[in-house]
Design an enzyme around this catalytic site. Structure first.
Site, PDB file in Angstrom:
ATOM      1  N   ASN A  89       0.908  -1.227  -0.070  1.00 56.66           N
ATOM      2  CA  ASN A  89       0.020  -0.555  -0.071  1.00 56.66           C
ATOM      3  C   ASN A  89       0.991   1.701  -0.584  1.00 56.66           C
ATOM      4  OD1 ASN A  89      -1.830   2.299   0.203  1.00 56.66           O
ATOM      5  ND2 ASN A  89      -1.932   1.362   2.507  1.00 56.66           N
ATOM      6  N   TRP A  90       0.773   1.474  -1.291  1.00 58.84           N
ATOM      7  CA  TRP A  90       2.117   2.436  -1.533  1.00 58.84           C
ATOM      8  C   TRP A  90       1.511   3.888  -1.074  1.00 58.84           C
ATOM      9  CZ3 TRP A  90       3.545   1.995  -6.849  1.00 58.84           C
ATOM     10  CH2 TRP A  90       3.894   1.004  -7.410  1.00 58.84           C
ATOM     11  N   LYS A  91       0.501   4.416  -0.674  1.00 60.72           N
ATOM     12  CA  LYS A  91      -0.383   5.532   0.478  1.00 60.72           C
ATOM     13  C   LYS A  91      -0.406   6.682  -0.682  1.00 60.72           C
ATOM     14  CE  LYS A  91       0.160   3.240   4.519  1.00 60.72           C
ATOM     15  NZ  LYS A  91      -0.035   3.786   6.237  1.00 60.72           N
ATOM     16  N   HIS A 102      -9.127   1.004   4.487  1.00 56.76           N
ATOM     17  CA  HIS A 102      -8.158   1.069   4.931  1.00 56.76           C
ATOM     18  C   HIS A 102      -8.338   2.563   6.506  1.00 56.76           C
ATOM     19  CE1 HIS A 102      -4.404   2.900   6.302  1.00 56.76           C
ATOM     20  NE2 HIS A 102      -4.163   1.109   5.763  1.00 56.76           N
ATOM     21  N   GLU A 138      -6.895   4.646   7.268  1.00 54.83           N
ATOM     22  CA  GLU A 138      -6.872   6.151   7.125  1.00 54.83           C
ATOM     23  C   GLU A 138      -7.992   6.644   6.296  1.00 54.83           C
ATOM     24  OE1 GLU A 138      -2.798   5.671   5.590  1.00 54.83           O
ATOM     25  OE2 GLU A 138      -2.098   5.126   6.813  1.00 54.83           O
ATOM     26  N   GLU A 154      -5.462  -5.061  10.964  1.00 57.45           N
ATOM     27  CA  GLU A 154      -4.214  -3.393  10.719  1.00 57.45           C
ATOM     28  C   GLU A 154      -4.724  -2.996  12.511  1.00 57.45           C
ATOM     29  OE1 GLU A 154      -2.398  -3.197   6.069  1.00 57.45           O
ATOM     30  OE2 GLU A 154      -4.011  -1.371   6.913  1.00 57.45           O
ATOM     31  N   GLY A 187       2.555   2.227  10.316  1.00 55.84           N
ATOM     32  CA  GLY A 187       3.548   3.534  10.839  1.00 55.84           C
ATOM     33  C   GLY A 187       3.955   3.540  11.919  1.00 55.84           C
ATOM     34  N   SER A 212       3.573  -2.006  10.746  1.00 59.95           N
ATOM     35  CA  SER A 212       4.721  -2.831  10.648  1.00 59.95           C
ATOM     36  C   SER A 212       5.348  -3.766  10.319  1.00 59.95           C
ATOM     37  CB  SER A 212       5.056  -1.704  12.599  1.00 59.95           C
ATOM     38  OG  SER A 212       4.815  -0.377  12.234  1.00 59.95           O
ATOM     39  N   GLY A 268       2.789  -1.148   4.496  1.00 61.07           N
ATOM     40  CA  GLY A 268       2.978   0.457   3.679  1.00 61.07           C
ATOM     41  C   GLY A 268       3.970   0.269   3.282  1.00 61.07           C
ATOM     42  N   GLY A 269       4.865   1.020   5.020  1.00 61.98           N
ATOM     43  CA  GLY A 269       6.080   1.739   4.923  1.00 61.98           C
ATOM     44  C   GLY A 269       6.799   1.067   3.531  1.00 61.98           C
TER      45      GLY A 269
HETATM   46  C1  PEP Z   1      -0.559   0.207   6.209  1.00 55.77           C
HETATM   47  O1  PEP Z   1      -1.100   1.527   6.280  1.00 55.77           O
HETATM   48  O2  PEP Z   1      -1.959  -0.318   5.135  1.00 55.77           O
HETATM   49  C2  PEP Z   1       0.432  -0.190   6.639  1.00 55.77           C
HETATM   50  C3  PEP Z   1       0.243  -1.802   7.202  1.00 55.77           C
HETATM   51  O3  PEP Z   1       0.754   0.584   7.028  1.00 55.77           O
HETATM   52  P1  PEP Z   1       2.854   0.368   7.168  1.00 55.77           P
HETATM   53  O4  PEP Z   1       3.384  -0.769   7.119  1.00 55.77           O
HETATM   54  O5  PEP Z   1       3.026   1.587   6.866  1.00 55.77           O
HETATM   55  O6  PEP Z   1       2.729  -0.493   9.164  1.00 55.77           O
END
Ligand code: PEP
Length: 250
Positions: free
Chosen positions: A9-11, A95, A97, A167, A173, A212, A233-234
């Site tokens: 998930n590049w956001k 998600h 966010e 999640e 994040g 994470s 994500g990251g």
């Molecule tokens: C996400 O936003 O779906 C996510 C899991 O982010 P991160 O891996 O950065 O925690």
């Protein structure tokens, strides 16, 4: 046997140049990925570029959100048919966010799930509790409520066409990963809740962990019986890290 899925998930990150380099890096390392299905969920405007680079690569792609409506006066929104036009197989819905910053309710997320499914996209339904909710001991009721919204709208069979991503919001994040035991507990709860209504759907349902996930914790997490991959994500913004997670599912 469920095939693991690792989805990035590049956001709201990247540029035309950086995503091109990132995809080149991922494609170059795919030979080491033996078992997992791999996909990236890109900002909508970059989907044509992603399609161009990933077509025929074996790597899937998708959107990060979609409208529940088919078309019409919904300024700024993207329809499921538009994602399909650019070859998307997946779309993330609900998600945290989107829930937190755009006021998306369980009902709206369920409608997005239904729209994605009707269009032949694989919805990745995100569920998860905040830190406050975990501390209050209501993790299971929050996750159940988010899951039940889809089941109530579409029936439990709808989950056969999608993927669930657990999640925990406090892990996204933040660098704070749920322990494999904490994650497994909730993944097991989700599968059990679905199994109470349809054992076959529950057995086939892929439940990803997100929060994470990194190459150094992915293997332990994915080794748990009810963790079928990750939503990343990251770490999905770095080819070596993302590939490290994809190969952890081998
Ligand atoms: C996400 O936003 O779906 C996510 C899991 O982010 P991160 O891996 O950065 O925690």
């Amino acid at each position: 046997m469920r095939q693991p899925l690792v989805a990035g998930n590049w956001k709201m990150n990247g540029s035309l140049e950086s995503i091109s380099l990132l995809l080149q890096g991922i494609k170059a390392g795919m030979g080491d990925v033996k078992r997992a299905a791999v996909a990236v969920c890109a900002p909508a405007i970059y989907l044509p570029a992603v399609q161009q680079q990933l077509q025929g690569s074996g790597i899937g792609w998708g959107g990060q959100d979609v409208s529940a409506e088919a078309s019409g006066a919904y300024t700024g929104e993207i329809a499921t048919s538009m994602l399909k036009d650019f070859g998307c197989q997946y779309v993330i819905v609900g998600h945290s966010e989107r829930r937190a910053y755009h006021g998306e309710t369980d009902e709206l997320v369920a409608r997005k799930y239904a729209a994605a499914r009707a269009a032949g996209l694989i919805p990745i339904l995100c569920v998860g509790e905040t830190l406050d909710e975990r501390e209050q001991g209501v993790t299971e009721s929050v996750v159940a409520r988010q899951l039940d919204a889809v089941i109530q709208l579409e029936g439990v069979g709808a989950l056969a066409d999608g993927v669930v991503a657990y999640e925990p919001v406090w892990a996204i994040g933040t660098g704070k990963t749920a322990t494999p035991e904490q994650a497994q507990e909730v993944h097991g709860f989700i599968r059990q809740r679905v199994a109470e209504q349809d054992a076959t759907v529950a057995e086939g349902l892929r439940i990803l962990y997100g929060g994470s996930m990194k190459p150094d914790n992915a293997q332990e997490l994915i080794a748990k019986p009810d963790i079928d991959g990750g939503l990343i994500g990251g770490a999905s913004l770095n080819a070596a890290d993302f590939l490290g997670i994809c190969t952890a599912a081998n």
